[in-house]
Design a protein around this motif. Structure first.
Motif, short mmCIF file in Angstrom:
data_model
loop_
_atom_site.label_atom_id
_atom_site.label_comp_id
_atom_site.label_asym_id
_atom_site.label_seq_id
_atom_site.Cartn_x
_atom_site.Cartn_y
_atom_site.Cartn_z
N UNK A 82 0.83 -1.20 0.00
CA UNK A 82 0.00 0.00 0.00
C UNK A 82 0.87 1.26 0.00
N UNK A 83 1.96 1.22 0.75
CA UNK A 83 2.87 2.37 0.79
C UNK A 83 3.42 2.66 -0.61
N UNK A 84 3.83 1.62 -1.31
CA UNK A 84 4.38 1.79 -2.67
C UNK A 84 3.31 2.32 -3.62
N UNK A 85 2.12 1.73 -3.58
CA UNK A 85 1.04 2.13 -4.48
C UNK A 85 0.60 3.57 -4.18
N UNK A 86 0.47 3.90 -2.90
CA UNK A 86 0.08 5.25 -2.51
C UNK A 86 1.12 6.27 -2.97
N UNK A 87 2.38 5.91 -2.87
CA UNK A 87 3.46 6.80 -3.33
C UNK A 87 3.34 7.05 -4.83
N UNK A 88 3.04 6.01 -5.58
CA UNK A 88 2.87 6.16 -7.04
C UNK A 88 1.63 7.00 -7.36
N UNK A 89 0.56 6.80 -6.62
CA UNK A 89 -0.65 7.61 -6.84
C UNK A 89 -0.37 9.09 -6.60
N UNK A 90 0.35 9.37 -5.53
CA UNK A 90 0.68 10.77 -5.22
C UNK A 90 1.50 11.39 -6.35
N UNK A 91 2.41 10.63 -6.94
CA UNK A 91 3.20 11.12 -8.07
C UNK A 91 2.29 11.40 -9.27
N UNK A 92 1.31 10.52 -9.50
CA UNK A 92 0.37 10.74 -10.60
C UNK A 92 -0.42 12.03 -10.38
N UNK A 101 -6.41 1.39 -8.36
CA UNK A 101 -6.67 2.34 -7.27
C UNK A 101 -7.09 3.70 -7.83
N UNK A 102 -6.42 4.14 -8.88
CA UNK A 102 -6.76 5.43 -9.48
C UNK A 102 -8.16 5.39 -10.09
N UNK A 103 -8.52 4.27 -10.69
CA UNK A 103 -9.87 4.07 -11.26
C UNK A 103 -10.92 4.24 -10.15
N UNK A 104 -10.68 3.62 -9.02
CA UNK A 104 -11.60 3.73 -7.89
C UNK A 104 -11.63 5.16 -7.36
N UNK A 105 -10.47 5.78 -7.27
CA UNK A 105 -10.43 7.17 -6.81
C UNK A 105 -11.25 8.09 -7.72
N UNK A 106 -11.18 7.85 -9.04
CA UNK A 106 -11.97 8.66 -9.97
C UNK A 106 -13.46 8.43 -9.76
N UNK A 107 -13.85 7.18 -9.55
CA UNK A 107 -15.26 6.86 -9.30
C UNK A 107 -15.74 7.58 -8.05
N UNK A 108 -14.90 7.57 -7.01
CA UNK A 108 -15.27 8.19 -5.73
C UNK A 108 -15.04 9.70 -5.74
N UNK A 109 -14.37 10.20 -6.77
CA UNK A 109 -14.02 11.63 -6.86
C UNK A 109 -13.23 12.07 -5.63
N UNK A 110 -12.25 11.24 -5.26
CA UNK A 110 -11.45 11.48 -4.06
C UNK A 110 -10.08 10.80 -4.28
N UNK A 111 -9.01 11.61 -4.33
CA UNK A 111 -7.67 11.10 -4.62
C UNK A 111 -7.15 10.12 -3.57
#
Length: 178
Positions: A19-29, A151-161
């Motif tokens: 989760x730490x790795x994925x969250x770090x990548x999401x923040x970069x995106x 994760x980004x797909x879900x964040x877009x659906x939820x409209x929450x990064x």
């Protein structure tokens, strides 16, 4: 009849590190960084090297567990709206993979799509993948990127990064308390 790919037989792995790795990548995106910060990549590479073979396997299992948990949430959300999670999500994610040829070489896309379909149908992605042998070096970045895209797909659906990260963190917290 129970499947050998039933999640109850799967090791959860190191979900926290994954989760730490994925969250770090999401923040970069979300910060619109097109390339990974070289310092951050060096730190991740050093960390991965320090894990050893057992730790790397736990991290791979952790990423697969994240994919399973995110697809489970997405499946529930789709069912609430009379949609099929495979039909609703997998084609869009695969189309995105095809637009990223440096990360997703054509030969790994079927495996990554298979992980999503396995998780979307309630199977363990890591046990599904294990049927075909050990992970290859060529699958490492695509596996991570698949989890990030999901994760980004879900964040877009939820409209929450931060929704997907919070979803997993809350699930981990509730298991720690139970």
């Amino acid at each position: 009849m129970s499947s050998p790919c039933d999640p109850k037989y799967a090791p959860a792995g190191d979900v926290g590190t994954a989760l730490m790795v994925i969250d770090s990548r999401l923040k970069a995106v979300y910060d619109h960084k097109t390339d990974t910060d070289p310092e951050q990549q060096q730190m991740i590479d050093q960390f991965a090297a320090s894990l050893g073979p057992t730790g790397v396997d736990a991290l791979l299992d952790g990423v697969c567990t994240l994919i399973y948990m995110l697809m489970k949430w997405l499946r529930t959300a789709c069912e609430d709206h009379d949609k099929d999670v495979i039909e609703y999500s997998v084609p869009a994610l695969v189309a995105t993979m095809r637009m990223m040829p440096r990360t997703f070489r054509p030969e790994v896309i079927p495996t990554m799509a298979g992980l999503l379909v396995a998780a979307g149908t309630g199977l363990s992605p890591n046990l599904w993948r294990a049927q075909y042998g050990r992970w290859t070096e060529a699958e490492m970045n695509p596996l991570e990127a698949t989890a990030v895209l999901l994760a980004e797909h879900i964040n877009r659906i939820a409209d929450d990064h931060d929704f997907a990260t919070r979803l997993i963190t809350d699930a981990l917290s509730s298991t720690d308390q139970g």
